[in-house]
Design an enzyme around this catalytic site. Structure first.
Site, PDB file in Angstrom:
ATOM      1  N   SER A 108      52.395 -16.045  83.325  1.00  0.00           N
ATOM      2  CA  SER A 108      52.970 -16.893  84.291  1.00  0.00           C
ATOM      3  C   SER A 108      53.894 -16.268  85.225  1.00  0.00           C
ATOM      4  CB  SER A 108      53.708 -18.025  83.301  1.00  0.00           C
ATOM      5  OG  SER A 108      53.877 -19.039  84.244  1.00  0.00           O
ATOM      6  N   ASP A 141      50.201  -7.162  95.613  1.00  0.00           N
ATOM      7  CA  ASP A 141      49.638  -7.503  97.004  1.00  0.00           C
ATOM      8  C   ASP A 141      50.555  -7.101  98.045  1.00  0.00           C
ATOM      9  OD1 ASP A 141      47.598  -8.784  95.794  1.00  0.00           O
ATOM     10  OD2 ASP A 141      48.294 -10.733  96.398  1.00  0.00           O
ATOM     11  N   LYS A 169      47.646 -16.992  83.319  1.00  0.00           N
ATOM     12  CA  LYS A 169      48.108 -18.299  83.482  1.00  0.00           C
ATOM     13  C   LYS A 169      48.469 -18.556  84.881  1.00  0.00           C
ATOM     14  CE  LYS A 169      51.403 -21.560  81.895  1.00  0.00           C
ATOM     15  NZ  LYS A 169      52.288 -21.934  83.270  1.00  0.00           N
TER      16      LYS A 169
END
Length: 483
Positions: free
Chosen positions: A300, A311, A325
């Site tokens: 999460s 990224d 998740k």
């Protein structure tokens, strides 16, 4: 008697119908009014089941219990993370995000009717007693767990500080269940811990994402800078076995290491579920290299941080594939004492990736290496992941993933949705002799081999970043040394 309960159930259904119709009449769009109309046939069936239970069940059942269980079933049937929160559960949720509660110090869930350890919390009785992620608790003292709700099991595990409880544990690789005795304590979870690994190289561990985690992180980094007497040359950010927590805390932690750009965005059915978070200028460690450590227990909010830094090419992700998740739960209070925890959105990394049921694949795979013969059995299985959970949401980026639920992200063009690939991470492989040699040379390697390797990677990143420029001829006053 039969008629009485049929009338009562019919009245309940009528109240539900009336309430829903009333809400629908206040909706301006006629189309939405039709879509929100109550399912009359299903409500009639519910009424029939209700009356049959009241009339024929072997014991008398309170109306409140039946209705509460019906609500629980309605939510638990959606996905693994949506739930009804009664008074005690609502308090538990609020206490959990505040960082202090009583008990053993384990994050738990339910699997096949047993309590499953998601991860032990650092410096708690559970961790000190040797409980591990993936352990199944089948008995609490003399009480079997099978058939209990998670809330009932948690109640038994909690108690007066200083009192003891015996857990019967099943662990993959062990021939038979074994008993673990734990003394209860007040659990004060400090979500951020820090220390210097070597001169210039700091270490931050985040155990969970709480309301004050970002503030604690910044304080921890300042402490490291003071200990180092200056700027850090690199940082290991440890998110292993971090089950997640507050979304805003994950955004704040990511923002601390970024100067600009997107951190995470969410998409759901309603406008309020669509949000985008971007970084503000100010990298607190001034672009020093970062290695983020993750494993299957990182979930999460941990995955939001790892995905954002990966990224944005701000950090190298090392360790093992994360839990996967990729959904956001919103707590919707029903009154002062109860609430609904409802999955309202999926989240996406800056590049548009959804990690739902996929996880973050590390750039460099670091397995928790063990010398042959060192408790191999205890580490011979794959821990639970989101994809293993019943009724998990599917990954909207992966059209071949049938999952348990299908959904496509809204308002996305083909260019916006990155192709999901199975790009394998770089693997660090060493022989038993090499591992033993490392452990003989370094106490850190003996204590935590993954962290030892992460530090070596960090040193390499620092070397490339700070010493890749053409060297200038040394002068008499030069006193720099390349480490």
């Amino acid at each position: 008697m039969h008629t009485r309960y049929r009338v009562l159930a019919g009245t309940i259904a009528g109240v539900l119908i009336g309430a829903t119709t009333s809400i629908s009449l206040n909706v301006f769009a006629f189309r939405q009014t039709i879509e929100n109309s109550p399912p009359l046939d299903e409500l009639q069936q519910f009424s029939e089941v209700y009356s049959r239970i009241k009339e024929n069940y072997v014991e008398d059942v309170k109306d409140k219990d039946l209705m509460t269980n019906a609500i629980r079933g309605m939510l638990s049937g959606l996905d693994p993370h949506s739930a009804y929160l009664d008074e005690e559960e609502f308090k538990e949720l609020q206490v959990g995000t505040s960082g202090e509660f009583g008990g053993l110090g384990i994050e738990v869930g339910m699997e096949d009717g047993f309590v499953k350890v998601i991860s032990p919390i650092d410096d708690t009785p559970a961790q000190k007693a040797g409980l591990q992620a993936g352990d199944l608790i089948i008995r609490l003292n003399e009480t079997p767990v099978k058939g209990m709700t998670l809330n009932d099991a948690v109640k038994l595990m909690r108690g007066k500080p200083g009192s003891s409880i015996d857990l019967m544990v099943v662990r993959e690789g062990k021939d038979k269940p074994f008993k673990v005795s734990i003394k209860r304590a007040i659990i004060q979870v400090k979500s951020v811990k820090q220390r210097m690994l070597e001169p210039g190289y700091g270490y931050i561990r985040i155990t969970s994402f709480q309301a004050k985690t970002t503030e604690a992180l910044l304080e921890g980094l300042e402490t490291l800078k003071k200990e180092n007497k200056g700027k850090l040359r690199g940082l290991v950010l440890d998110l292993r076995n971090n089950p997640g927590g507050v979304l805003n805390a994950a955004v704040g932690v990511s923002d601390a290491f970024l100067d600009s750009g997107k951190i995470v965005y969410t998409e759901g059915r309603v406008p309020d579920a669509k949000m985008e978070y971007t970084a503000q200028k100010g990298d607190v460690i001034e672009n020093a290299p970062i290695v983020v450590l993750v494993n299957q227990g990182s979930a999460s909010a941990s995955e939001i941080v790892a995905g954002a830094l990966q990224d944005q090419k701000r950090a190298l992700i090392a360790g093992q594939k994360t839990f996967g998740k990729g959904s956001v739960q919103t707590v919707l209070p029903l009154d002062e004492k109860t609430a609904v925890k409802l999955t309202t959105a999926r989240y996406f990394t800056p590049s548009g990736r959804s990690i739902q049921a996929e996880g973050i694949v590390p750039d460099i795979e670091l397995k928790p290496l063990k010398v042959k013969g060192e408790d191999e059995e205890a580490n011979a299985f794959d821990p639970l992941s989101e994809a293993d959970l019943s009724k998990h949401l599917s990954n909207p980026n992966n059209k071949t993933d049938e999952g348990d639920k299908q959904a496509e992200p809204e308002n996305k063009t083909q260019e916006q949705v990155p192709e999901q690939t199975d790009k394998a991470p770089v693997q660090v492989e060493k022989t038993d002799q090499e591992v033993k040699a490392d452990k003989a040379k370094s106490p850190l390697a003996e204590e935590d081999y993954q962290l030892f390797e992460a530090l070596n990677i960090l040193k390499g990143m620092d070397l490339v970043q700070n010493h890749s420029k053409p060297a200038t001829p040394p002068t008499a006053s030069a006193n720099e040394k390349v480490m």
